[in-house]
Design an enzyme around this catalytic site. Structure first.
Site, mmCIF file in Angstrom:
data_model
loop_
_atom_site.group_PDB
_atom_site.id
_atom_site.type_symbol
_atom_site.label_atom_id
_atom_site.label_comp_id
_atom_site.label_asym_id
_atom_site.label_seq_id
_atom_site.Cartn_x
_atom_site.Cartn_y
_atom_site.Cartn_z
ATOM 1 N N SER A 306 0.844 -1.192 0.000
ATOM 2 C CA SER A 306 0.000 0.000 0.000
ATOM 3 C C SER A 306 0.885 1.251 0.000
ATOM 4 O O SER A 306 1.806 1.339 -0.833
ATOM 5 C CB SER A 306 -0.912 -0.078 1.239
ATOM 6 O OG SER A 306 -1.976 0.817 1.159
ATOM 7 N N ASP A 362 -8.478 -5.484 -5.886
ATOM 8 C CA ASP A 362 -8.066 -4.404 -4.976
ATOM 9 C C ASP A 362 -8.094 -3.070 -5.717
ATOM 10 O O ASP A 362 -7.588 -2.965 -6.837
ATOM 11 C CB ASP A 362 -6.646 -4.712 -4.455
ATOM 12 C CG ASP A 362 -6.167 -3.693 -3.432
ATOM 13 O OD1 ASP A 362 -6.974 -2.860 -2.977
ATOM 14 O OD2 ASP A 362 -4.974 -3.751 -3.079
ATOM 15 N N HIS A 417 -7.680 -5.642 0.016
ATOM 16 C CA HIS A 417 -6.465 -4.827 0.083
ATOM 17 C C HIS A 417 -5.468 -5.346 1.119
ATOM 18 O O HIS A 417 -4.314 -4.929 1.128
ATOM 19 C CB HIS A 417 -6.837 -3.369 0.401
ATOM 20 C CG HIS A 417 -5.666 -2.432 0.406
ATOM 21 N ND1 HIS A 417 -4.795 -2.329 -0.670
ATOM 22 C CD2 HIS A 417 -5.204 -1.578 1.350
ATOM 23 C CE1 HIS A 417 -3.854 -1.445 -0.374
ATOM 24 N NE2 HIS A 417 -4.062 -0.983 0.841
#
Lengths: 518, 518
Positions: A306, A362, A417
């Site tokens: 991320s 995602d 995610h």
């Protein structure tokens, strides 16, 4: 440069690619290991056979391809749903990859190693991913904790506490980033009470280095930098300032928010008198000089999930620019776009190799360029207008949550995610055209650490990664108290500062305001 | 009968009551111990003085009233907000109450002992309340657990596991109630997977008996029955069938749902071949006969919170009817109304003494007769139409959440109903006209076990009562697994049945359906 960038994307069907497969034998095998979903009839005798099966598979991967057909009977695929699953190793076997390390590290942009995914590469991706996961597992999120924003364990004990000593690395330094000013709001996970471990800084990751044994196995001394990211996709919305800022001396530009986290510092702070950038580069240079001085081959592998993936790329850009001749790779998971086309071109020219692991479901890797509307659970995609600005870098390993029989068939934006979801899917990935790897060994339970993705039949509770009584313990008087952290478990640049800090935290109790006036 | 019922309600101001105070000395003291809120200036020297203060108070309560004024300086009241608070006993001192036990047990309906609250009675109320709390703390709520609905510990280890051995009681039997059919929906806390510990029954409480030392202190052999209740007020809405059913041979009627839980049984079940009523009465009779046979004085004290308080009343009604001459008391917390006026009159005539501890802000004691509209967070009170039907029984100890400086000043319907909130307020209660007791010792942290009621300044996390990793542990292979419960931790009427059950649960794994067809 054109030669490099033309091999970046691997969306070409396998059949159309040149036959430059460097590990043809093993490919042939793991193609066959795909799970057969057409005969799900359970076999009452499979319990004993399953353990033999696991053992045989392990032998097979190492020594040959005999008996593959015989072993792959439908009655055996259900390995993970009986009692014996708990008594199998949770890690794929370690191979000696010293002769092939440059390939695995991406010197040819992982050409022909991704689809089908080479088992040696798979194991390395999981290793780096588990380092990135460690930055979440050890982070103190508790807003009631006076240590909120710090790492729960000192660097000497981090891997031991998280069960990661198996990878053969040693943490050499912690990295901190400032947690205020221009930094996105969600990063300011400060305590509700202000009496935090550090109001200025948050723990953002670590530098680690392979030990002698692991270095022999992987053919070089490997320096790893792992960057912590964020957790919920909705947090990203705050962060997406969609403001590009120049980096380097050319046309390259990157997202303002990411660059700010990477470079911010202030003399008024305790942990960020130097920026994250300065901290990490100082340590990497020190390690590179030390091991090169001993005549060793050295590599740098930067990982993150991320936001952490974005920081990894900035870090790689800087490392490649300032340490010529050092092989630099990035392995990122669910990372957003970071900069413009000039940035991508420049980082490629520098020789930085980037492997972007992306889950089809995602949304974060589609950012910036997408707006997440949390309340409506809908996406408003305006990639059309922004795509020319932000662009992805490097090779891509594309995962699909539908490939795993262990995952629920529902839309779960948070679950899609999660890094643990990624690592599960990497562990089970054979190729884009086959189903889940039947001999995947990674513990499936990990997926549900912080979400509810596993099918109910597995009986793993959702969001199970939690501390007993949120860290409270009962003392000799029967009172529930928060134990003071041991000085060695207070992560800090120096032990001296740690001791000073303990004293300050203790002292602060005496300043608490009287309460009865409420 | 009129004489008994006229002393039931204690809403008469203290000044108007007859001067029959049996413990005048101590009353005079604890009136003075009320917290002085007018001078909240902190004193930097109070840390050392605070511990001396606590010690002095303890002496004072036991031996005299000298120095009270000197000790009660404003600089001392803030005892619980400095470091030393963790090093004070969490329990009020134990007095020898053997001469006064009938009064404390309610033989005169606690006349003149409630407002101000006598410290000996306060301590006993907290003791029984902690037994009731144990039925929550040990209950396996985890819908993913195959033991969902059971007690997490065997009866031999229950008090040890929960830190309650200090009370000097021994659990002699567990009580189970059926969990389906006419029983309200919320009681069917069965696993999401159906493979529960028992699909038929839930653990509903226990019978315990005082040991020799405690029996000497309290002047008799005390049999306790503790009934588990429910947790969220919203759950009650489902339950409120508002259907009265006859009980006994007269006009008495009680709520259908409560009676059903108390009396349901089925030969097809494992734990409810006999009803909760039959289980508890058999054990109580056995104990009464045994100890009376030894020439001991024996009492029965029945406790419960919420639904558990309603069951306690039904249990008391039955016990008084079937064991003549046994002193029977009920100490209930936040219990709803149970029956009609005839039921109240009958249970009073039988000599059952009922002490209803009620929090002003809690809505459950106003049920039935109130409708909780969860989505609007509003109440539609139609007590006017139903009050003539359902009515409360016994004496009332009325608490006010505003009396505690440790609690947030906000409306929290769940928090107001929590038994731990009740126990905190009992511990701090002096009288309806004074503020929180400054020498209250009960651990304040307990309030936040399952809610968010404590002021932030105390730094206790909300809802902190939770298992590490929801019970998962890492095995030798690094896999996260649910450990099998030890046979001695499977609560059951007999060890033989427990072993049979283990075998069945284990076997059930082999019947799990294959998964890949999803």
């Amino acid at each position: 440069m054109k030669g490099i960038s033309s091999t970046i994307h691997h969306h070409v069907p396998v059949a159309l690619r040149p036959a430059t497969n460097r590990f043809p034998k093993i490919h042939a095998q793991h193609q066959q290991l795909a799970i057969d979903t057409t005969h799900p009839t359970p076999d009452p005798t499979r319990t004993n056979r399953a353990s033999r099966f696991a053992e045989s598979l392990s032998n097979l991967l190492h020594h040959g391809e005999t008996h593959a057909q015989k072993i792959l009977q439908p009655s055996n695929w259900n390995l993970h749903f009986d009692e014996d699953k708990y008594n199998t190793p949770a890690m794929s076997p370690k191979e000696d990859i010293s002769d092939a390390w440059r390939e695995i590290h991406g010197c040819h942009d992982w050409h022909n190693l991704l689809d089908p995914l080479h088992p040696w590469l798979r194991r390395e991706i999981v290793k780096y991913g588990e380092f990135a996961q460690a930055t979440y597992d050890a982070f103190d999120f508790d807003s009631f904790s006076e240590y909120c924003g710090s790492c729960r364990y000192s660097r000497d004990r981090l891997f031991e506490k998280l069960g990661l000593t198996k990878h053969g690395y040693t943490v050499s330094k912690y990295i901190y980033a400032m947690s205020h000013m221009d930094v996105p709001q969600w990063l300011e996970r400060s305590s509700r009470l202000g009496e935090t471990w550090s109001k200025d800084s948050n723990w953002m990751g670590f530098v680690a280095v392979s030990d002698d044994e692991e270095s022999r196995r992987i053919g070089r001394r490997d320096i790893v930098v792992a960057w912590r990211g964020t957790v919920a996709p909705s947090e990203w919305y705050e962060d997406m300032q969609r403001k590009l800022e120049p980096i380097g001396h050319g046309e390259a530009k990157v997202e303002h928010g990411f660059l700010n986290i990477y470079t911010a510092k202030s003399d008024a702070t305790r942990y960020n008198k130097s920026s994250a950038s300065e901290q990490v580069m100082e340590e990497v240079k020190r390690l590179v000089e030390m091991y090169k001085g001993r005549g060793e081959e050295v590599s740098l592998t930067i990982t993150g999930h991320s936001l952490g993936g974005a920081l990894a790329l900035l870090n790689a850009y800087e490392a490649a620019a300032s340490i010529p001749g050092l092989p630099v790779s990035v392995v990122s998971f669910g990372a957003p776009r970071v900069g413009n086309i000039a940035f991508r071109d420049e980082i490629c020219t520098m020789g930085v190799k980037t492997l972007r692991v992306v889950l089809k479901q995602d949304v974060v890797p589609r950012m910036p360029g997408i707006v997440f509307n949390e309340s409506l659970q809908m996406f408003d995609d305006f990639t059309g207008t922004l795509d020319w600005v932000y662009t992805h870098v490097g090779a891509e390993l594309k995962l699909d949550s539908q490939s795993s029989p262990y995952l629920k068939r529902k839309i779960d934006l948070l679950g899609f995610h999660m890094l643990e979801t990624y690592l599960h899917l990497v562990d089970g990935f054979l190729s884009s055209s086959s189903t889940f790897r039947s001999d995947a060994r990674r513990d499936v339970a990990l997926v549900n650490k912080s979400c509810d993705m596993l099918v109910d039949e597995l009986r793993f509770p959702p969001c199970w990664y939690q501390m007993e009584h949120k860290g409270l313990v009962r003392n000799a008087h029967g009172r529930w108290v928060k134990p003071k952290r041991d000085p060695e478990d207070i992560p800090s640049p120096s032990m001296e500062e740690a001791h000073t800090h303990v004293k300050e935290v203790r002292g602060s109790h005496e300043r608490l305001e009287p309460l009865l006036s409420v």
